[in-house]
Design a protein around this motif. Structure first.
Motif, PDB file in Angstrom:
ATOM      1  N   GLY A  28      14.565   9.452  -1.045  1.00 33.89           N
ATOM      2  CA  GLY A  28      15.023  10.844  -1.041  1.00 33.89           C
ATOM      3  C   GLY A  28      13.868  11.793  -0.742  1.00 33.89           C
ATOM      4  O   GLY A  28      14.074  12.984  -0.545  1.00 33.89           O
ATOM      5  N   ASP A  29      12.644  11.255  -0.762  1.00 32.53           N
ATOM      6  CA  ASP A  29      11.426  12.020  -0.451  1.00 32.53           C
ATOM      7  C   ASP A  29      11.105  13.111  -1.474  1.00 32.53           C
ATOM      8  O   ASP A  29      10.233  13.958  -1.234  1.00 32.53           O
ATOM      9  CB  ASP A  29      11.494  12.683   0.946  1.00 32.53           C
ATOM     10  CG  ASP A  29      11.667  11.676   2.080  1.00 32.53           C
ATOM     11  OD1 ASP A  29      11.315  10.502   1.891  1.00 32.53           O
ATOM     12  OD2 ASP A  29      12.150  12.088   3.161  1.00 32.53           O
ATOM     13  N   ALA A  33       2.492   3.035  -5.251  1.00 39.22           N
ATOM     14  CA  ALA A  33       1.955   2.265  -6.378  1.00 39.22           C
ATOM     15  C   ALA A  33       0.659   1.562  -5.972  1.00 39.22           C
ATOM     16  O   ALA A  33      -0.328   1.577  -6.721  1.00 39.22           O
ATOM     17  CB  ALA A  33       2.979   1.243  -6.863  1.00 39.22           C
ATOM     18  N   ARG A  91      -0.886  -7.439   6.450  1.00 39.25           N
ATOM     19  CA  ARG A  91      -0.588  -8.841   6.164  1.00 39.25           C
ATOM     20  C   ARG A  91       0.682  -8.905   5.321  1.00 39.25           C
ATOM     21  O   ARG A  91       0.828  -8.171   4.339  1.00 39.25           O
ATOM     22  CB  ARG A  91      -1.727  -9.463   5.370  1.00 39.25           C
ATOM     23  CG  ARG A  91      -1.435 -10.888   4.993  1.00 39.25           C
ATOM     24  CD  ARG A  91      -2.498 -11.466   4.062  1.00 39.25           C
ATOM     25  NE  ARG A  91      -2.380 -12.914   4.114  1.00 39.25           N
ATOM     26  CZ  ARG A  91      -3.304 -13.735   4.580  1.00 39.25           C
ATOM     27  NH1 ARG A  91      -4.446 -13.276   5.000  1.00 39.25           N
ATOM     28  NH2 ARG A  91      -3.085 -15.028   4.613  1.00 39.25           N
ATOM     29  N   ILE A  99      12.563   2.468 -11.527  1.00 41.82           N
ATOM     30  CA  ILE A  99      13.178   3.653 -10.896  1.00 41.82           C
ATOM     31  C   ILE A  99      14.131   4.251 -11.917  1.00 41.82           C
ATOM     32  O   ILE A  99      14.905   3.547 -12.568  1.00 41.82           O
ATOM     33  CB  ILE A  99      13.924   3.290  -9.601  1.00 41.82           C
ATOM     34  CG1 ILE A  99      12.923   2.844  -8.530  1.00 41.82           C
ATOM     35  CG2 ILE A  99      14.734   4.479  -9.100  1.00 41.82           C
ATOM     36  CD1 ILE A  99      13.513   2.663  -7.141  1.00 41.82           C
ATOM     37  N   ARG A 133       8.294  10.123   3.717  1.00 39.97           N
ATOM     38  CA  ARG A 133       7.365   9.081   3.283  1.00 39.97           C
ATOM     39  C   ARG A 133       6.438   8.634   4.417  1.00 39.97           C
ATOM     40  O   ARG A 133       5.369   8.085   4.138  1.00 39.97           O
ATOM     41  CB  ARG A 133       8.157   7.915   2.698  1.00 39.97           C
ATOM     42  CG  ARG A 133       8.968   8.292   1.448  1.00 39.97           C
ATOM     43  CD  ARG A 133       8.075   8.478   0.243  1.00 39.97           C
ATOM     44  NE  ARG A 133       7.410   7.251  -0.079  1.00 39.97           N
ATOM     45  CZ  ARG A 133       7.920   6.292  -0.842  1.00 39.97           C
ATOM     46  NH1 ARG A 133       9.095   6.453  -1.387  1.00 39.97           N
ATOM     47  NH2 ARG A 133       7.237   5.194  -1.081  1.00 39.97           N
ATOM     48  N   LEU A 165      -3.269  -5.040   0.907  1.00 38.02           N
ATOM     49  CA  LEU A 165      -2.558  -5.791   1.951  1.00 38.02           C
ATOM     50  C   LEU A 165      -1.158  -5.213   2.082  1.00 38.02           C
ATOM     51  O   LEU A 165      -0.435  -5.108   1.090  1.00 38.02           O
ATOM     52  CB  LEU A 165      -2.463  -7.270   1.552  1.00 38.02           C
ATOM     53  CG  LEU A 165      -3.792  -8.008   1.359  1.00 38.02           C
ATOM     54  CD1 LEU A 165      -3.546  -9.406   0.789  1.00 38.02           C
ATOM     55  CD2 LEU A 165      -4.535  -8.099   2.688  1.00 38.02           C
ATOM     56  N   ALA A 188       0.827  -1.218   0.000  1.00 36.73           N
ATOM     57  CA  ALA A 188       0.000   0.000   0.000  1.00 36.73           C
ATOM     58  C   ALA A 188       0.853   1.257   0.000  1.00 36.73           C
ATOM     59  O   ALA A 188       0.490   2.277   0.569  1.00 36.73           O
ATOM     60  CB  ALA A 188      -0.947  -0.016   1.198  1.00 36.73           C
ATOM     61  N   VAL A 221       2.280 -10.791   2.636  1.00 38.01           N
ATOM     62  CA  VAL A 221       1.889 -11.773   1.625  1.00 38.01           C
ATOM     63  C   VAL A 221       3.078 -12.678   1.308  1.00 38.01           C
ATOM     64  O   VAL A 221       4.216 -12.206   1.149  1.00 38.01           O
ATOM     65  CB  VAL A 221       1.373 -11.053   0.356  1.00 38.01           C
ATOM     66  CG1 VAL A 221       1.172 -12.025  -0.797  1.00 38.01           C
ATOM     67  CG2 VAL A 221       0.069 -10.319   0.674  1.00 38.01           C
TER      68      VAL A 221
HETATM   69  C1  LIG Z   1      17.442   5.641  -0.854  1.00 43.61           C
HETATM   70  C2  LIG Z   1      16.369   5.887  -1.874  1.00 43.61           C
HETATM   71  C3  LIG Z   1      16.118   7.185  -2.329  1.00 43.61           C
HETATM   72  C4  LIG Z   1      15.067   7.433  -3.222  1.00 43.61           C
HETATM   73  N1  LIG Z   1      14.746   8.727  -3.563  1.00 43.61           N
HETATM   74  C5  LIG Z   1      13.646   8.982  -4.292  1.00 43.61           C
HETATM   75  C6  LIG Z   1      13.205  10.322  -4.497  1.00 43.61           C
HETATM   76  O1  LIG Z   1      13.751  11.285  -3.967  1.00 43.61           O
HETATM   77  N2  LIG Z   1      12.103  10.514  -5.266  1.00 43.61           N
HETATM   78  C7  LIG Z   1      11.429   9.478  -5.834  1.00 43.61           C
HETATM   79  O2  LIG Z   1      10.452   9.714  -6.564  1.00 43.61           O
HETATM   80  N3  LIG Z   1      11.814   8.201  -5.630  1.00 43.61           N
HETATM   81  C8  LIG Z   1      12.886   7.931  -4.860  1.00 43.61           C
HETATM   82  N4  LIG Z   1      13.244   6.635  -4.597  1.00 43.61           N
HETATM   83  C9  LIG Z   1      12.425   5.556  -5.170  1.00 43.61           C
HETATM   84  C10 LIG Z   1      11.115   5.402  -4.392  1.00 43.61           C
HETATM   85  O3  LIG Z   1      11.387   5.245  -3.012  1.00 43.61           O
HETATM   86  C11 LIG Z   1      10.355   4.188  -4.918  1.00 43.61           C
HETATM   87  O4  LIG Z   1      10.359   4.210  -6.316  1.00 43.61           O
HETATM   88  C12 LIG Z   1       8.901   4.191  -4.424  1.00 43.61           C
HETATM   89  O5  LIG Z   1       8.864   3.978  -3.039  1.00 43.61           O
HETATM   90  C13 LIG Z   1       8.102   3.126  -5.149  1.00 43.61           C
HETATM   91  O6  LIG Z   1       6.826   2.997  -4.582  1.00 43.61           O
HETATM   92  P1  LIG Z   1       6.134   1.565  -4.523  1.00 43.61           P
HETATM   93  O7  LIG Z   1       4.784   1.806  -3.994  1.00 43.61           O
HETATM   94  O8  LIG Z   1       6.324   0.862  -5.806  1.00 43.61           O
HETATM   95  O9  LIG Z   1       7.001   0.734  -3.465  1.00 43.61           O
HETATM   96  P2  LIG Z   1       7.208   0.995  -1.897  1.00 43.61           P
HETATM   97  O10 LIG Z   1       7.140   2.427  -1.595  1.00 43.61           O
HETATM   98  O11 LIG Z   1       8.440   0.232  -1.535  1.00 43.61           O
HETATM   99  O12 LIG Z   1       5.953   0.296  -1.224  1.00 43.61           O
HETATM  100  C14 LIG Z   1       5.839  -1.094  -1.210  1.00 43.61           C
HETATM  101  C15 LIG Z   1       4.910  -1.483  -0.076  1.00 43.61           C
HETATM  102  O13 LIG Z   1       4.744  -2.903  -0.131  1.00 43.61           O
HETATM  103  C16 LIG Z   1       4.800  -3.427   1.187  1.00 43.61           C
HETATM  104  N5  LIG Z   1       5.235  -4.818   1.060  1.00 43.61           N
HETATM  105  C17 LIG Z   1       6.441  -5.273   0.675  1.00 43.61           C
HETATM  106  N6  LIG Z   1       6.446  -6.612   0.657  1.00 43.61           N
HETATM  107  C18 LIG Z   1       5.208  -7.007   1.044  1.00 43.61           C
HETATM  108  C19 LIG Z   1       4.589  -8.272   1.227  1.00 43.61           C
HETATM  109  N7  LIG Z   1       5.257  -9.400   1.000  1.00 43.61           N
HETATM  110  N8  LIG Z   1       3.305  -8.298   1.636  1.00 43.61           N
HETATM  111  C20 LIG Z   1       2.605  -7.162   1.873  1.00 43.61           C
HETATM  112  N9  LIG Z   1       3.161  -5.938   1.733  1.00 43.61           N
HETATM  113  C21 LIG Z   1       4.432  -5.862   1.298  1.00 43.61           C
HETATM  114  C22 LIG Z   1       5.771  -2.529   1.927  1.00 43.61           C
HETATM  115  O14 LIG Z   1       5.537  -2.546   3.315  1.00 43.61           O
HETATM  116  C23 LIG Z   1       5.466  -1.157   1.290  1.00 43.61           C
HETATM  117  O15 LIG Z   1       4.511  -0.438   2.038  1.00 43.61           O
HETATM  118  C24 LIG Z   1      14.299   6.349  -3.722  1.00 43.61           C
HETATM  119  C25 LIG Z   1      14.573   5.052  -3.306  1.00 43.61           C
HETATM  120  C26 LIG Z   1      15.595   4.817  -2.379  1.00 43.61           C
HETATM  121  C27 LIG Z   1      15.846   3.412  -1.891  1.00 43.61           C
END
Ligand SMILES: Cc1cc2nc3c(=O)[nH]c(=O)nc-3n(C[C@H](O)[C@H](O)[C@H](O)COP(=O)(O)OP(=O)(O)OC[C@H]3O[C@@H](n4cnc5c(N)ncnc54)[C@H](O)[C@@H]3O)c2cc1C
Length: 370
Positions: free
Chosen positions: A44-45, A12, A116, A268, A95, A32, A9, A118
Protein backbone atom coordinates in the motif's frame (compact mmCIF):
# COMPACT_ATOMS: atom_id res chain seq x y z
CA UNK A 1 33.74 -15.07 6.82
CA UNK A 2 31.22 -12.23 7.02
CA UNK A 3 30.22 -10.87 10.41
CA UNK A 4 26.63 -10.61 9.18
CA UNK A 5 24.84 -11.89 6.09
CA UNK A 6 21.38 -10.43 5.56
CA UNK A 7 19.08 -12.39 3.28
CA UNK A 8 16.75 -9.89 1.58
CA UNK A 9 17.46 -6.17 1.21
CA UNK A 10 13.93 -4.79 1.67
CA UNK A 11 13.11 -2.56 4.67
CA UNK A 12 13.88 -5.30 7.22
CA UNK A 13 17.15 -6.35 5.58
CA UNK A 14 18.46 -2.84 4.92
CA UNK A 15 17.55 -1.93 8.51
CA UNK A 16 19.39 -4.97 9.88
CA UNK A 17 22.51 -3.82 8.02
CA UNK A 18 22.01 -0.25 9.25
CA UNK A 19 21.46 -1.39 12.85
CA UNK A 20 24.63 -3.48 12.87
CA UNK A 21 26.79 -0.83 11.19
CA UNK A 22 25.47 2.00 13.37
CA UNK A 23 26.58 -0.02 16.41
CA UNK A 24 29.96 -0.94 14.87
CA UNK A 25 30.95 0.58 11.50
CA UNK A 26 33.87 -1.85 11.19
CA UNK A 27 31.63 -4.93 10.76
CA UNK A 28 31.58 -6.77 7.44
CA UNK A 29 27.95 -6.92 6.30
CA UNK A 30 26.67 -8.59 3.14
CA UNK A 31 23.10 -8.15 1.90
CA UNK A 32 21.87 -10.77 -0.58
CA UNK A 33 18.75 -10.05 -2.60
CA UNK A 34 17.30 -11.98 -5.48
CA UNK A 35 16.45 -8.73 -7.27
CA UNK A 36 18.44 -5.74 -8.41
CA UNK A 37 17.32 -2.42 -6.97
CA UNK A 38 15.22 -0.46 -7.70
CA UNK A 39 12.60 -3.20 -7.61
CA UNK A 40 8.84 -3.01 -7.08
CA UNK A 41 7.06 -4.68 -4.15
CA UNK A 42 3.28 -5.16 -3.86
CA UNK A 43 2.37 -2.83 -1.00
CA UNK A 44 0.00 0.00 0.00
CA UNK A 45 3.15 2.17 0.21
CA UNK A 46 1.87 3.76 3.45
CA UNK A 47 4.80 4.83 5.61
CA UNK A 48 4.09 5.84 9.20
CA UNK A 49 6.15 8.65 10.76
CA UNK A 50 7.44 6.15 13.35
CA UNK A 51 9.42 4.49 10.55
CA UNK A 52 11.23 7.77 9.89
CA UNK A 53 11.90 8.23 13.63
CA UNK A 54 13.59 4.83 13.76
CA UNK A 55 15.66 5.51 10.67
CA UNK A 56 16.74 8.90 12.01
CA UNK A 57 18.15 7.00 14.99
CA UNK A 58 20.70 5.38 12.66
CA UNK A 59 21.42 8.59 10.76
CA UNK A 60 19.09 8.01 7.79
CA UNK A 61 17.10 11.19 7.21
CA UNK A 62 15.27 12.97 4.40
CA UNK A 63 14.46 9.86 2.34
CA UNK A 64 10.81 10.85 1.78
CA UNK A 65 11.24 14.63 1.87
CA UNK A 66 10.45 15.03 -1.83
CA UNK A 67 7.05 13.30 -1.38
CA UNK A 68 3.86 14.93 -0.10
CA UNK A 69 2.83 14.07 3.45
CA UNK A 70 -0.77 12.90 4.01
CA UNK A 71 -2.55 14.03 7.15
CA UNK A 72 -6.11 12.81 6.59
CA UNK A 73 -7.11 9.26 7.50
CA UNK A 74 -10.59 7.81 6.99
CA UNK A 75 -11.97 4.46 8.17
CA UNK A 76 -15.33 3.26 6.95
CA UNK A 77 -17.47 0.21 7.58
CA UNK A 78 -20.80 0.27 5.75
CA UNK A 79 -22.31 3.64 6.52
CA UNK A 80 -20.26 4.37 9.65
CA UNK A 81 -17.21 6.49 9.09
CA UNK A 82 -14.46 8.41 10.82
CA UNK A 83 -12.48 10.93 8.79
CA UNK A 84 -9.96 12.97 10.75
CA UNK A 85 -6.48 14.45 10.71
CA UNK A 86 -3.82 12.19 12.20
CA UNK A 87 -1.62 13.50 14.99
CA UNK A 88 1.36 13.19 12.62
CA UNK A 89 1.38 12.90 8.82
CA UNK A 90 2.05 9.67 6.93
CA UNK A 91 3.75 9.27 3.57
CA UNK A 92 2.75 7.22 0.54
CA UNK A 93 5.95 6.48 -1.36
CA UNK A 94 6.24 3.74 -4.00
CA UNK A 95 8.46 0.91 -2.84
CA UNK A 96 10.56 1.22 -6.00
CA UNK A 97 11.68 4.54 -4.49
CA UNK A 98 11.61 3.89 -0.73
CA UNK A 99 13.35 0.50 -0.72
CA UNK A 100 15.98 1.65 -3.19
CA UNK A 101 16.86 4.61 -0.98
CA UNK A 102 17.01 2.42 2.12
CA UNK A 103 19.24 -0.16 0.41
CA UNK A 104 21.46 2.72 -0.77
CA UNK A 105 21.66 4.07 2.79
CA UNK A 106 22.77 0.64 4.02
CA UNK A 107 25.47 0.54 1.35
CA UNK A 108 26.61 4.06 2.23
CA UNK A 109 26.93 2.85 5.82
CA UNK A 110 29.28 0.12 4.60
CA UNK A 111 27.17 -2.91 3.64
CA UNK A 112 27.71 -4.75 0.36
CA UNK A 113 24.69 -5.67 -1.77
CA UNK A 114 24.95 -8.67 -4.08
CA UNK A 115 22.23 -10.12 -6.27
CA UNK A 116 21.62 -13.71 -5.30
CA UNK A 117 18.59 -15.90 -4.78
CA UNK A 118 19.35 -17.73 -1.55
CA UNK A 119 18.27 -21.38 -1.57
CA UNK A 120 19.04 -22.41 1.99
CA UNK A 121 21.34 -22.32 4.97
CA UNK A 122 23.07 -24.67 7.31
CA UNK A 123 23.72 -23.73 10.92
CA UNK A 124 27.12 -25.00 12.01
CA UNK A 125 28.84 -24.80 15.39
CA UNK A 126 30.99 -21.77 14.61
CA UNK A 127 29.16 -20.18 11.69
CA UNK A 128 26.21 -20.31 9.33
CA UNK A 129 26.77 -21.52 5.79
CA UNK A 130 24.54 -19.82 3.22
CA UNK A 131 23.94 -21.76 -0.02
CA UNK A 132 26.84 -24.03 0.87
CA UNK A 133 29.41 -21.31 0.10
CA UNK A 134 28.94 -18.02 1.99
CA UNK A 135 30.17 -18.14 5.60
CA UNK A 136 28.58 -15.85 8.18
CA UNK A 137 28.94 -15.48 11.91
CA UNK A 138 25.31 -14.34 12.02
CA UNK A 139 22.40 -14.30 9.57
CA UNK A 140 19.29 -12.15 9.52
CA UNK A 141 16.48 -13.65 7.46
CA UNK A 142 14.69 -10.65 5.98
CA UNK A 143 13.50 -12.42 2.86
CA UNK A 144 9.84 -11.58 3.10
CA UNK A 145 6.58 -13.48 3.10
CA UNK A 146 7.97 -16.68 1.57
CA UNK A 147 11.18 -16.72 3.57
CA UNK A 148 13.58 -19.60 2.92
CA UNK A 149 15.40 -18.71 6.14
CA UNK A 150 12.18 -19.18 8.12
CA UNK A 151 11.62 -22.50 6.35
CA UNK A 152 15.14 -23.68 7.18
CA UNK A 153 14.69 -22.68 10.84
CA UNK A 154 11.58 -24.85 10.91
CA UNK A 155 9.33 -21.94 11.94
CA UNK A 156 5.74 -22.59 10.87
CA UNK A 157 3.96 -19.78 9.01
CA UNK A 158 1.05 -18.13 10.83
CA UNK A 159 -2.16 -16.61 9.43
CA UNK A 160 -1.87 -15.13 5.96
CA UNK A 161 -3.85 -12.57 3.98
CA UNK A 162 -3.90 -12.09 0.22
CA UNK A 163 -4.10 -8.60 -1.28
CA UNK A 164 -3.92 -6.95 -4.66
CA UNK A 165 -2.52 -3.51 -5.25
CA UNK A 166 -2.52 -1.14 -8.22
CA UNK A 167 -1.91 2.51 -9.04
CA UNK A 168 -4.88 4.60 -10.23
CA UNK A 169 -5.55 8.30 -10.80
CA UNK A 170 -6.74 9.93 -7.56
CA UNK A 171 -10.40 11.03 -7.69
CA UNK A 172 -10.83 14.51 -6.14
CA UNK A 173 -13.03 13.15 -3.31
CA UNK A 174 -10.13 11.00 -2.05
CA UNK A 175 -7.28 13.47 -2.59
CA UNK A 176 -4.79 14.14 0.23
CA UNK A 177 -6.20 11.22 2.20
CA UNK A 178 -5.59 7.64 3.23
CA UNK A 179 -8.85 5.68 3.22
CA UNK A 180 -9.47 2.17 4.54
CA UNK A 181 -12.92 0.64 3.94
CA UNK A 182 -13.57 -2.57 5.89
CA UNK A 183 -15.43 -5.32 4.04
CA UNK A 184 -18.93 -6.43 4.97
CA UNK A 185 -17.96 -10.05 5.69
CA UNK A 186 -15.64 -11.53 8.27
CA UNK A 187 -12.69 -9.39 9.33
CA UNK A 188 -9.97 -8.65 8.57
CA UNK A 189 -10.84 -7.64 5.01
CA UNK A 190 -10.45 -4.17 3.62
CA UNK A 191 -9.97 -1.98 0.59
CA UNK A 192 -7.67 1.02 0.62
CA UNK A 193 -6.95 4.14 -1.35
CA UNK A 194 -3.79 6.01 -0.35
CA UNK A 195 -3.11 9.25 -2.22
CA UNK A 196 0.57 9.58 -3.17
CA UNK A 197 0.21 13.31 -3.68
CA UNK A 198 1.32 13.21 -7.33
CA UNK A 199 -2.09 12.63 -8.94
CA UNK A 200 -1.91 8.85 -8.36
CA UNK A 201 -3.18 6.69 -5.55
CA UNK A 202 -2.09 3.28 -4.36
CA UNK A 203 -5.34 1.27 -4.26
CA UNK A 204 -6.09 -2.30 -3.33
CA UNK A 205 -8.07 -4.89 -1.46
CA UNK A 206 -7.02 -7.75 0.82
CA UNK A 207 -8.53 -10.37 3.09
CA UNK A 208 -7.34 -13.07 5.45
CA UNK A 209 -7.21 -16.53 3.90
CA UNK A 210 -9.07 -19.20 5.85
CA UNK A 211 -9.53 -22.91 5.14
CA UNK A 212 -13.32 -22.64 5.25
CA UNK A 213 -13.77 -20.29 2.29
CA UNK A 214 -12.43 -20.41 -1.25
CA UNK A 215 -9.25 -18.55 -2.06
CA UNK A 216 -10.25 -15.30 -3.81
CA UNK A 217 -9.26 -14.91 -7.45
CA UNK A 218 -7.74 -11.76 -8.90
CA UNK A 219 -11.19 -10.90 -10.32
CA UNK A 220 -12.74 -11.36 -6.84
CA UNK A 221 -10.17 -9.06 -5.22
CA UNK A 222 -10.71 -6.36 -7.85
CA UNK A 223 -14.50 -6.68 -7.55
CA UNK A 224 -14.30 -6.24 -3.74
CA UNK A 225 -12.09 -3.17 -4.19
CA UNK A 226 -14.57 -1.58 -6.57
CA UNK A 227 -17.55 -2.47 -4.35
CA UNK A 228 -15.98 -0.95 -1.23
CA UNK A 229 -14.39 2.10 -2.87
CA UNK A 230 -16.38 2.82 -6.05
CA UNK A 231 -14.23 4.32 -8.80
CA UNK A 232 -10.96 3.47 -7.03
CA UNK A 233 -9.68 1.05 -9.67
CA UNK A 234 -10.64 3.13 -12.74
CA UNK A 235 -7.60 3.76 -14.95
CA UNK A 236 -5.55 1.48 -12.69
CA UNK A 237 -2.26 -0.17 -13.70
CA UNK A 238 0.57 -2.24 -12.23
CA UNK A 239 -1.81 -4.68 -10.47
CA UNK A 240 0.06 -7.15 -8.32
CA UNK A 241 -1.18 -9.68 -5.78
CA UNK A 242 0.92 -10.76 -2.79
CA UNK A 243 0.65 -12.58 0.53
CA UNK A 244 0.74 -10.81 3.89
CA UNK A 245 1.99 -12.94 6.81
CA UNK A 246 -0.08 -11.56 9.70
CA UNK A 247 1.06 -11.17 13.29
CA UNK A 248 -0.65 -13.20 16.00
CA UNK A 249 -0.86 -13.18 19.83
CA UNK A 250 2.78 -13.99 20.40
CA UNK A 251 6.09 -13.96 18.63
CA UNK A 252 9.14 -15.61 20.15
CA UNK A 253 12.40 -15.35 18.19
CA UNK A 254 14.75 -18.27 18.72
CA UNK A 255 18.20 -18.11 20.32
CA UNK A 256 21.37 -18.47 18.31
CA UNK A 257 23.05 -17.17 15.19
CA UNK A 258 20.00 -16.75 12.92
CA UNK A 259 17.22 -14.21 13.39
CA UNK A 260 14.11 -13.41 11.40
CA UNK A 261 12.87 -9.85 10.83
CA UNK A 262 9.90 -8.19 9.14
CA UNK A 263 7.63 -10.31 6.96
CA UNK A 264 9.96 -13.29 7.31
CA UNK A 265 9.06 -13.20 11.01
CA UNK A 266 5.32 -12.97 10.19
CA UNK A 267 4.92 -9.39 11.33
CA UNK A 268 2.13 -7.56 9.51
CA UNK A 269 -0.58 -5.78 11.45
CA UNK A 270 -3.84 -7.66 10.73
CA UNK A 271 -5.94 -4.52 11.31
CA UNK A 272 -4.28 -2.38 8.65
CA UNK A 273 -1.76 -4.42 6.65
CA UNK A 274 1.06 -2.25 8.06
CA UNK A 275 4.38 -4.07 8.04
CA UNK A 276 7.09 -1.54 7.22
CA UNK A 277 7.28 -0.24 10.79
CA UNK A 278 7.73 -3.76 12.17
CA UNK A 279 10.25 -4.57 9.42
CA UNK A 280 12.40 -1.53 10.19
CA UNK A 281 12.04 -1.90 13.98
CA UNK A 282 12.93 -5.61 14.05
CA UNK A 283 15.64 -5.23 11.40
CA UNK A 284 17.39 -2.53 13.44
CA UNK A 285 17.12 -4.58 16.64
CA UNK A 286 18.44 -7.72 14.93
CA UNK A 287 21.41 -5.79 13.52
CA UNK A 288 22.20 -4.30 16.94
CA UNK A 289 21.92 -7.72 18.58
CA UNK A 290 24.52 -9.04 16.12
CA UNK A 291 26.93 -6.18 16.87
CA UNK A 292 26.52 -6.77 20.63
CA UNK A 293 27.04 -10.53 20.31
CA UNK A 294 30.22 -10.02 18.26
CA UNK A 295 31.52 -7.55 20.82
CA UNK A 296 30.86 -10.08 23.60
CA UNK A 297 32.33 -12.92 21.48
CA UNK A 298 29.05 -14.77 21.88
CA UNK A 299 27.42 -17.23 19.47
CA UNK A 300 23.96 -16.11 20.56
CA UNK A 301 22.42 -12.89 19.28
CA UNK A 302 18.88 -14.31 19.24
CA UNK A 303 18.34 -14.21 23.00
CA UNK A 304 19.05 -10.50 23.33
CA UNK A 305 17.01 -9.91 20.14
CA UNK A 306 14.11 -11.75 21.75
CA UNK A 307 14.37 -9.62 24.90
CA UNK A 308 14.52 -6.34 23.02
CA UNK A 309 11.75 -7.13 20.54
CA UNK A 310 9.56 -8.36 23.41
CA UNK A 311 10.04 -5.03 25.19
CA UNK A 312 8.93 -3.18 22.06
CA UNK A 313 6.24 -5.45 20.63
CA UNK A 314 4.97 -8.17 23.01
CA UNK A 315 2.11 -6.19 24.56
CA UNK A 316 1.35 -4.41 21.30
CA UNK A 317 0.98 -7.70 19.41
CA UNK A 318 -1.38 -9.05 22.07
CA UNK A 319 -3.46 -5.87 21.97
CA UNK A 320 -3.60 -5.94 18.17
CA UNK A 321 -4.67 -9.58 18.17
CA UNK A 322 -7.33 -8.81 20.78
CA UNK A 323 -8.66 -5.89 18.71
CA UNK A 324 -8.89 -8.14 15.66
CA UNK A 325 -10.78 -10.76 17.69
CA UNK A 326 -13.16 -8.14 19.06
CA UNK A 327 -13.76 -6.48 15.70
CA UNK A 328 -14.70 -9.79 14.09
CA UNK A 329 -18.01 -8.84 15.66
CA UNK A 330 -19.41 -6.11 13.43
CA UNK A 331 -20.97 -4.51 16.49
CA UNK A 332 -17.54 -3.80 18.04
CA UNK A 333 -16.12 -2.49 14.75
CA UNK A 334 -19.13 -0.22 14.41
CA UNK A 335 -18.72 1.04 18.00
CA UNK A 336 -14.96 1.61 17.56
CA UNK A 337 -15.39 3.71 14.41
CA UNK A 338 -18.21 5.74 16.00
CA UNK A 339 -16.11 6.34 19.13
CA UNK A 340 -13.13 7.47 17.00
CA UNK A 341 -15.45 9.82 15.09
CA UNK A 342 -16.66 11.32 18.36
CA UNK A 343 -13.28 11.70 20.07
CA UNK A 344 -9.96 12.71 18.45
CA UNK A 345 -7.99 10.98 21.24
CA UNK A 346 -9.66 7.62 20.55
CA UNK A 347 -8.94 8.11 16.84
CA UNK A 348 -5.28 8.82 17.66
CA UNK A 349 -5.10 5.68 19.83
CA UNK A 350 -6.56 3.60 17.02
CA UNK A 351 -4.02 4.99 14.53
CA UNK A 352 -1.12 4.17 16.90
CA UNK A 353 -2.40 0.63 17.32
CA UNK A 354 -2.88 0.17 13.57
CA UNK A 355 0.24 1.83 12.19
CA UNK A 356 2.95 1.41 14.81
CA UNK A 357 3.30 -0.08 18.31
CA UNK A 358 0.32 1.45 20.18
CA UNK A 359 -1.78 -0.28 22.85
CA UNK A 360 -5.48 -0.52 23.64
CA UNK A 361 -5.89 2.43 25.96
CA UNK A 362 -8.71 2.56 28.51
CA UNK A 363 -10.62 5.11 26.44
CA UNK A 364 -10.19 3.02 23.26
CA UNK A 365 -11.47 -0.07 25.09
CA UNK A 366 -14.46 1.93 26.37
CA UNK A 367 -15.06 3.07 22.78
CA UNK A 368 -14.87 -0.45 21.34
CA UNK A 369 -17.25 -1.78 24.00
CA UNK A 370 -19.73 1.14 23.98
C1 LIG B 1 -0.75 -5.60 -1.01
C2 LIG B 1 0.02 -5.20 0.21
C3 LIG B 1 -0.20 -3.95 0.79
C4 LIG B 1 0.57 -3.53 1.89
N1 LIG B 1 0.44 -2.25 2.38
C5 LIG B 1 1.28 -1.80 3.32
C6 LIG B 1 1.28 -0.42 3.70
O1 LIG B 1 0.57 0.41 3.14
N2 LIG B 1 2.13 -0.04 4.69
C7 LIG B 1 2.96 -0.91 5.30
O2 LIG B 1 3.69 -0.51 6.23
N3 LIG B 1 3.00 -2.21 4.94
C8 LIG B 1 2.20 -2.67 3.96
N4 LIG B 1 2.28 -3.97 3.54
C9 LIG B 1 3.27 -4.85 4.19
C10 LIG B 1 4.68 -4.55 3.68
O3 LIG B 1 4.71 -4.60 2.27
C11 LIG B 1 5.66 -5.56 4.26
O4 LIG B 1 5.41 -5.71 5.63
C12 LIG B 1 7.11 -5.11 4.07
O5 LIG B 1 7.44 -5.13 2.70
C13 LIG B 1 8.05 -6.00 4.86
O6 LIG B 1 9.38 -5.71 4.55
P1 LIG B 1 10.46 -6.88 4.53
O7 LIG B 1 11.75 -6.22 4.30
O8 LIG B 1 10.26 -7.76 5.70
O9 LIG B 1 10.06 -7.78 3.27
P2 LIG B 1 10.06 -7.40 1.71
O10 LIG B 1 9.76 -5.97 1.53
O11 LIG B 1 9.18 -8.41 1.06
O12 LIG B 1 11.56 -7.64 1.25
C14 LIG B 1 12.07 -8.94 1.17
C15 LIG B 1 13.25 -8.92 0.22
O13 LIG B 1 13.81 -10.24 0.21
C16 LIG B 1 14.13 -10.60 -1.13
N5 LIG B 1 14.10 -12.06 -1.18
C17 LIG B 1 13.03 -12.86 -1.08
N6 LIG B 1 13.41 -14.15 -1.15
C18 LIG B 1 14.75 -14.14 -1.31
C19 LIG B 1 15.73 -15.16 -1.46
N7 LIG B 1 15.39 -16.45 -1.44
N8 LIG B 1 17.02 -14.79 -1.60
C20 LIG B 1 17.39 -13.49 -1.62
N9 LIG B 1 16.49 -12.48 -1.51
C21 LIG B 1 15.20 -12.81 -1.33
C22 LIG B 1 13.08 -9.91 -1.98
O14 LIG B 1 13.54 -9.70 -3.30
C23 LIG B 1 12.86 -8.59 -1.21
O15 LIG B 1 13.68 -7.56 -1.70
C24 LIG B 1 1.52 -4.42 2.46
C25 LIG B 1 1.71 -5.68 1.91
C26 LIG B 1 0.97 -6.07 0.79
C27 LIG B 1 1.22 -7.42 0.16
Amino acid sequence: MWDLVVVGAGPAGASAALGALAADPSLSVLMLDRHDFPRDKACGDGIAPHVLDLLAGVGVTGIVDDWTPVRRFALTWGDVEVDRDMARPNWVVPRTVFDHRLADAAQTAGAQLVRRRVRGLEIQRRAVLVDGEVDARFVVGADGAHSVVRRDLGVKPGPVALAIRGYAPTPSARAASQVIAYGPGRQPSYAWSFDRGDGWSNVGYGEQLTSDRPRPTRADLLAHLEALLPGASGGGKSWWGHHLPLSGWTWRPSAGRVMLAGDAAGLINPMTGEGIYYAVATGLLAGRAVANALRADSADAGTSYRRRTARLLARHLRHTALTVQLTRSGRVLDAGIRAAAADQRIFDDLVELGLADGLITRRLLRGLMS
